[in-house]
Design a protein around this motif. Structure first.
Motif, PDB file in Angstrom:
ATOM      1  N   GLU A   1       0.837  -1.190   0.000  1.00 15.47           N
ATOM      2  CA  GLU A   1       0.000   0.000   0.000  1.00 15.47           C
ATOM      3  C   GLU A   1       0.877   1.247   0.000  1.00 15.47           C
ATOM      4  N   SER A   2       0.387   2.307  -0.632  1.00 12.53           N
ATOM      5  CA  SER A   2       1.111   3.574  -0.579  1.00 12.53           C
ATOM      6  C   SER A   2       0.908   4.202   0.788  1.00 12.53           C
ATOM      7  N   GLY A   3       1.720   5.206   1.098  1.00 12.22           N
ATOM      8  CA  GLY A   3       1.604   5.897   2.380  1.00 12.22           C
ATOM      9  C   GLY A   3       0.235   6.507   2.598  1.00 12.22           C
ATOM     10  N   ILE A   4      -0.363   7.060   1.531  1.00 10.60           N
ATOM     11  CA  ILE A   4      -1.701   7.653   1.643  1.00 10.60           C
ATOM     12  C   ILE A   4      -2.706   6.561   1.974  1.00 10.60           C
ATOM     13  N   ASP A   5      -2.606   5.415   1.292  1.00  9.85           N
ATOM     14  CA  ASP A   5      -3.513   4.303   1.583  1.00  9.85           C
ATOM     15  C   ASP A   5      -3.358   3.837   3.024  1.00  9.85           C
ATOM     16  N   GLN A   6      -2.132   3.825   3.528  1.00 13.16           N
ATOM     17  CA  GLN A   6      -1.894   3.396   4.901  1.00 13.16           C
ATOM     18  C   GLN A   6      -2.479   4.390   5.887  1.00 13.16           C
ATOM     19  N   VAL A   7      -2.391   5.672   5.595  1.00 15.42           N
ATOM     20  CA  VAL A   7      -3.002   6.697   6.450  1.00 15.42           C
ATOM     21  C   VAL A   7      -4.513   6.503   6.470  1.00 15.42           C
ATOM     22  N   GLU A   8      -5.105   6.295   5.319  1.00 12.52           N
ATOM     23  CA  GLU A   8      -6.548   6.067   5.253  1.00 12.52           C
ATOM     24  C   GLU A   8      -6.932   4.800   6.006  1.00 12.52           C
ATOM     25  N   LYS A   9      -6.098   3.788   5.940  1.00 12.86           N
ATOM     26  CA  LYS A   9      -6.356   2.546   6.674  1.00 12.86           C
ATOM     27  C   LYS A   9      -6.408   2.825   8.174  1.00 12.86           C
ATOM     28  N   LEU A  10      -5.458   3.617   8.688  1.00 11.50           N
ATOM     29  CA  LEU A  10      -5.466   3.960  10.112  1.00 11.50           C
ATOM     30  C   LEU A  10      -6.707   4.772  10.475  1.00 11.50           C
ATOM     31  N   ARG A  11      -7.065   5.712   9.612  1.00 12.86           N
ATOM     32  CA  ARG A  11      -8.259   6.532   9.882  1.00 12.86           C
ATOM     33  C   ARG A  11      -9.515   5.675   9.912  1.00 12.86           C
ATOM     34  N   ARG A  12      -9.669   4.789   8.946  1.00 14.39           N
ATOM     35  CA  ARG A  12     -10.843   3.903   8.914  1.00 14.39           C
ATOM     36  C   ARG A  12     -10.847   2.977  10.118  1.00 14.39           C
ATOM     37  N   TRP A  13      -9.666   2.490  10.484  1.00 14.35           N
ATOM     38  CA  TRP A  13      -9.547   1.579  11.631  1.00 14.35           C
ATOM     39  C   TRP A  13     -10.066   2.276  12.886  1.00 14.35           C
ATOM     40  N   GLU A  14      -9.612   3.489  13.082  1.00 16.68           N
ATOM     41  CA  GLU A  14     -10.016   4.260  14.258  1.00 16.68           C
ATOM     42  C   GLU A  14     -11.501   4.623  14.220  1.00 16.68           C
ATOM     43  N   LEU A  15     -12.014   5.017  13.062  1.00 11.54           N
ATOM     44  CA  LEU A  15     -13.430   5.376  12.938  1.00 11.54           C
ATOM     45  C   LEU A  15     -14.351   4.192  13.203  1.00 11.54           C
ATOM     46  N   SER A  16     -13.844   2.989  12.989  1.00 10.71           N
ATOM     47  CA  SER A  16     -14.662   1.800  13.241  1.00 10.71           C
ATOM     48  C   SER A  16     -14.693   1.426  14.722  1.00 10.71           C
ATOM     49  N   GLY A  17     -13.965   2.175  15.542  1.00  8.49           N
ATOM     50  CA  GLY A  17     -13.961   1.915  16.976  1.00  8.49           C
ATOM     51  C   GLY A  17     -12.784   1.089  17.448  1.00  8.49           C
ATOM     52  N   ALA A  18     -11.915   0.735  16.532  1.00  7.85           N
ATOM     53  CA  ALA A  18     -10.732  -0.047  16.893  1.00  7.85           C
ATOM     54  C   ALA A  18      -9.600   0.901  17.293  1.00  7.85           C
ATOM     55  N   SER A  19      -8.458   0.339  17.642  1.00 11.40           N
ATOM     56  CA  SER A  19      -7.328   1.162  18.062  1.00 11.40           C
ATOM     57  C   SER A  19      -6.072   0.742  17.326  1.00 11.40           C
TER      58      SER A  19
END
Length: 77
Positions: free
Chosen positions: A3-21
């Motif tokens: 994944e590109s860095g932008i995709d990885q940032v979005e992955k972290l954002r989605r992870w957090e928005l889903s209630g995970a950490s």
């Protein structure tokens, strides 16, 4: 291909928005290791990257006050 860095940032954002950490377990030498955990703190995936976009996002989060809070119910203290 990873994944590109932008995709990885979005992955972290989605992870957090889903209630995970997530938590940074290593950030040195132009590389970061981030653990993606469930809302109960169980490790699900480890993300290792040297992508500039992800490193900048992690650095900005630290400057803002840190990573997302640990999931509730995982404090053993």
């Amino acid at each position: 291909m990873g994944e590109s860095g932008i995709d990885q940032v979005e992955k972290l954002r989605r992870w957090e928005l889903s209630g995970a950490s997530w938590r940074v377990v290593d950030r040195a030498g132009g590389r970061a290791v981030v653990e993606l955990c469930t809302c109960t703190g169980e490790l699900m995936e480890t993300l290792t990257s040297s992508e500039a976009a992800l490193l900048a996002y992690l650095d900005a989060r630290v400057a803002e006050g840190g990573e997302p809070p640990a999931p509730s119910g995982t404090d053993l203290g």
